[in-house]
Design an enzyme around this catalytic site. Structure first.
Site, PDB file in Angstrom:
ATOM      1  CG  ASN A   9      -1.795   1.225   1.295  1.00 48.46           C
ATOM      2  OD1 ASN A   9      -1.985   1.923   0.302  1.00 48.46           O
ATOM      3  ND2 ASN A   9      -2.324   1.503   2.466  1.00 48.46           N
ATOM      4  CG  HIS A  98      -5.812   2.048   5.511  1.00 46.42           C
ATOM      5  ND1 HIS A  98      -5.313   3.039   6.334  1.00 46.42           N
ATOM      6  CD2 HIS A  98      -4.787   1.187   5.286  1.00 46.42           C
ATOM      7  CE1 HIS A  98      -4.037   2.780   6.588  1.00 46.42           C
ATOM      8  NE2 HIS A  98      -3.697   1.671   5.966  1.00 46.42           N
ATOM      9  CD  GLU A 100      -2.800   5.876   6.658  1.00 42.14           C
ATOM     10  OE1 GLU A 100      -1.740   5.612   7.226  1.00 42.14           O
ATOM     11  OE2 GLU A 100      -2.948   5.824   5.415  1.00 42.14           O
ATOM     12  CD  GLU A 170      -3.933  -1.583   7.989  1.00 36.04           C
ATOM     13  OE1 GLU A 170      -2.917  -1.489   7.321  1.00 36.04           O
ATOM     14  OE2 GLU A 170      -4.867  -0.762   7.952  1.00 36.04           O
ATOM     15  N   GLY A 176       2.468   3.087  10.969  1.00 39.19           N
ATOM     16  CA  GLY A 176       3.382   4.196  10.735  1.00 39.19           C
ATOM     17  C   GLY A 176       4.122   4.675  11.967  1.00 39.19           C
ATOM     18  CB  SER A 216       5.058  -0.773  12.224  1.00 38.40           C
ATOM     19  OG  SER A 216       4.670   0.577  12.338  1.00 38.40           O
TER      20      SER A 216
END
Length: 252
Positions: A9, A98, A100, A170, A176, A216
């Site tokens: 991604n 996702h 985000e 996730e 991140g 990560s």
């Protein structure tokens, strides 16, 4: 045997030249080293470069995914991209849910369910993301959160429809940040997710659904994560932007 999957991604990174150069170099090395055997590899560049990326990968076993779609076919939605449009350029996979998108664009389960329905209408494979925040985990709510995220979206689908899904766990607190869920934390959640599919759809579906880890993931921790019985691959963010790191993750 469940399909092993690695998804790169790229988020909002790489211009036209960087995207095409990476994919050509990546493709060359993958086939020279024969490292895609028995694995599904999906690359997810930004919208403007999906068409050229798909053209470069024509005739190979590698695939392209869109990072998002709008929940309507077409209409007065300035700046949006629909499944209808993406299908016309040969895109067959899409990432939905996702963290985000949930955080920065306020996507809730009702909108995600509409996106799922439109993606299924155009026969997309769906990489659907679930996961809890640091606060939710510290309050021991992670299992409730993930269960609700699936119950209000994916679990509205039929047994046949759910065969089009990859589930990506996730933990939001790991995306991140450089912080990764421990092997035990990741495996426990993946096992829990598989049990939810068992309860909803039965053993045949739960045994076959590929559940990926994201958060990560990198070339150093991938092997240990992928060795767990319920972790079938990874949705890779930052590390997928570095060619050798991505290759090592796939080889893991």
């Amino acid at each position: 045997m469940r399909q092993k999957v690695v998804i790169a991604n790229w988020k909002m990174n790489y211009d036209f030249h960087e995207t095409t150069s990476f994919i050509r170099n990546f493709l060359k090395i993958v086939f020279e080293r024969k490292i895609n055997h028995n694995k599904k590899i999906i690359i997810s560049p930004s919208f403007p470069f999906l068409h050229i990326s798909n053209q470069i990968l024509q005739g190979t076993t590698l695939n392209i995914a869109a990072q998002n779609i709008h929940h309507k076919d077409k209409g007065s939605y300035t700046g949006e991209v629909s499944a209808y449009m993406l299908k016309s350029i040969g895109v067959q996979n899409v990432i939905l849910g996702h963290s985000e998108r949930r955080e920065f664009f306020f996507e809730k389960e009702n909108i995600l369910l509409e996106k799922i329905k439109i993606a299924l209408k155009y026969n997309f494979n769906i990489i659907f993301c679930v996961g809890e925040s640091s606060l939710e985990r510290s309050n021991n709510k992670q299992f409730d959160i993930v269960k609700t995220q699936l119950k209000e979206t994916v679990f509205h689908c039929t047994s046949d429809e759910v065969k089009s899904f990859y589930i990506a766990y996730e933990p939001i607190w790991a995306i991140g940040t450089g912080e990764t869920a421990t092997i035990e934390q990741a495996q426990t959640m993946h096992e829990f997710i598989r049990s939810l599919f068992f309860d909803k759809y039965g053993k045949n579906i739960s045994d076959k659904v590929s559940i990926l880890y994201g958060g990560s993931i990198n070339d150093l921790n991938a092997k240990n994560l992928f060795s767990q019985k319920d972790i079938d691959g990874g949705l890779v963010g930052k590390s997928s932007l570095e060619l050798e790191k991505l290759l090592k993750i796939i080889q893991s």
